[in-house]
Design an enzyme around this catalytic site. Structure first.
Site, PDB file in Angstrom:
ATOM      1  N   LYS A  77       0.838  -1.202   0.000  1.00 60.93           N
ATOM      2  CA  LYS A  77       0.000   0.000   0.000  1.00 60.93           C
ATOM      3  C   LYS A  77       0.875   1.255   0.000  1.00 60.93           C
ATOM      4  O   LYS A  77       1.723   1.416   0.868  1.00 60.93           O
ATOM      5  CB  LYS A  77      -0.925   0.029   1.225  1.00 60.93           C
ATOM      6  CG  LYS A  77      -1.940   1.188   1.175  1.00 60.93           C
ATOM      7  CD  LYS A  77      -2.721   1.344   2.461  1.00 60.93           C
ATOM      8  CE  LYS A  77      -2.026   2.252   3.455  1.00 60.93           C
ATOM      9  NZ  LYS A  77      -1.959   3.674   3.038  1.00 60.93           N
ATOM     10  N   LEU A 126      -4.147  -0.229   7.854  1.00 65.60           N
ATOM     11  CA  LEU A 126      -2.882   0.472   7.688  1.00 65.60           C
ATOM     12  C   LEU A 126      -3.276   1.915   7.385  1.00 65.60           C
ATOM     13  O   LEU A 126      -3.987   2.171   6.411  1.00 65.60           O
ATOM     14  CB  LEU A 126      -2.064  -0.143   6.551  1.00 65.60           C
ATOM     15  CG  LEU A 126      -0.562   0.155   6.491  1.00 65.60           C
ATOM     16  CD1 LEU A 126       0.142  -0.236   7.785  1.00 65.60           C
ATOM     17  CD2 LEU A 126       0.090  -0.572   5.322  1.00 65.60           C
ATOM     18  N   ASP A 127      -2.843   2.849   8.225  1.00 62.73           N
ATOM     19  CA  ASP A 127      -3.293   4.234   8.128  1.00 62.73           C
ATOM     20  C   ASP A 127      -3.011   4.836   6.758  1.00 62.73           C
ATOM     21  O   ASP A 127      -2.096   4.415   6.049  1.00 62.73           O
ATOM     22  CB  ASP A 127      -2.599   5.095   9.193  1.00 62.73           C
ATOM     23  CG  ASP A 127      -2.916   4.632  10.598  1.00 62.73           C
ATOM     24  OD1 ASP A 127      -3.995   4.081  10.810  1.00 62.73           O
ATOM     25  OD2 ASP A 127      -2.052   4.818  11.479  1.00 62.73           O
ATOM     26  N   ILE A 128      -3.769   5.888   6.434  1.00 57.94           N
ATOM     27  CA  ILE A 128      -3.617   6.551   5.134  1.00 57.94           C
ATOM     28  C   ILE A 128      -2.199   7.076   4.925  1.00 57.94           C
ATOM     29  O   ILE A 128      -1.673   7.080   3.815  1.00 57.94           O
ATOM     30  CB  ILE A 128      -4.655   7.692   4.990  1.00 57.94           C
ATOM     31  CG1 ILE A 128      -4.659   8.238   3.566  1.00 57.94           C
ATOM     32  CG2 ILE A 128      -4.412   8.797   6.023  1.00 57.94           C
ATOM     33  CD1 ILE A 128      -5.807   9.183   3.287  1.00 57.94           C
ATOM     34  N   SER A 130       0.502   5.707   6.240  1.00 63.27           N
ATOM     35  CA  SER A 130       1.450   4.615   6.423  1.00 63.27           C
ATOM     36  C   SER A 130       1.519   3.792   5.140  1.00 63.27           C
ATOM     37  O   SER A 130       0.583   3.796   4.335  1.00 63.27           O
ATOM     38  CB  SER A 130       1.030   3.710   7.591  1.00 63.27           C
ATOM     39  OG  SER A 130       0.966   4.444   8.790  1.00 63.27           O
TER      40      SER A 130
END
Length: 272
Positions: A77, A126-128, A130
């Site tokens: 990502k 998974l944070d934006i 990260s």
């Protein structure tokens, strides 16, 4: 709510029992029961039936065949994508799953087809802001293994940090400026010990973590839980600010050299 008195001791709903046995997810179990694909003690199971460990649960081969077609995808990502549903104008990570972004070096024999997107959902967040390894799956067994209440699978991160030595407990900006280079040299060992064990979030003590310096500006975290923005919030409590976060491993599956924005299938011989 108390169990009805007619239920034998230790009885639970069939879908819960099937999930506990690792056969499928509760949602899949309900779908299979509705299709008539599940038998209890040789009889087709009705929806909502309760069973005990002594009951024999059998699943039709049709259900097993359906399960065999489900895929699990490993995505690198990039920043700017959200893990789940689209929000605030940001695209969800699943939007990256298409033939153009399929990693050319994927050793899997699977080939992309649109039905693989049906029910494909992230198993963990998974944070934006990260990057790194994100698992998306159609398989409820995989989701339960990674994010179920009893999951103890390790997740490994590389975390680039700066330090505000005068920030106090709040973790706010330091009055005399942040330390951005050679943070390892000046960061107190006692605070590193707190990162490993001793912090709480949302009123709950965190499980012990492995936290070590990877290089003078980067920490390596290994966690067995995944609270919302956990690493960033842990770092704030000891005056650290996260300026880069990358997940590189979940269980035995590693990100490796998968390029950012590309994906591959979880191999048939790979296990978390």
């Amino acid at each position: 709510m108390n169990e009805p008195t007619s239920s034998p001791p230790g009885a639970v709903r069939l879908n819960k029992r099937m999930a506990e046995l690792g056969i499928c997810s509760r949602r899949e179990a309900d779908a299979w029961i509705e299709q008539g694909w599940v038998k209890v003690n040789g009889q087709v199971a009705p929806m909502g039936v309760k069973v005990t460990p002594a009951d024999r649960v059998e699943v039709d081969k049709k259900a097993q065949g359906h399960q065999a077609t489900q895929v699990t995808i490993i995505l690198h990502k990039p920043m700017g994508y959200v893990s789940g549903q689209a929000e605030d104008g940001h695209e969800p990570a699943v939007a990256l799953i298409n033939p153009r972004t399929h990693w050319r070096e994927d050793p899997s024999s699977n080939r992309f087809s649109p039905p693989q997107l049906r029910g494909l959902a992230p198993a963990g967040r998974l944070d934006i802001d990260s990057v790194g390894l994100l698992v998306l799956t159609q398989d409820g067994r995989v989701a339960r293994q990674l994010i179920g209440e009893d999951s103890g699978i390790e997740k490994e991160y590389l975390v680039r940090v700066t330090w505000s030595p005068y920030s106090g407990a709040s973790g706010g900006p330091g009055a005399q400026g942040d330390v951005t280079t050679d943070v390892q040299r000046v960061f107190p060992p006692a605070q590193l010990a707190r990162l490993r064990h001793g912090l709480s979030l949302d009123g709950q003590a965190l499980k012990p973590a492995r936290v070590d310096w990877q290089n003078p500006e980067q920490l390596r975290f290994v966690l067995k839980e995944g609270k919302k923005r956990q690493i960033r919030r842990m770092c704030e409590q000891v005056g650290l600010k996260v300026v880069g976060l990358k997940r590189i491993r979940i269980g035995r599956v590693v990100l490796g050299n998968l390029p950012a924005g590309q994906w591959r299938y979880l191999g048939a011989d790979e296990r978390f």
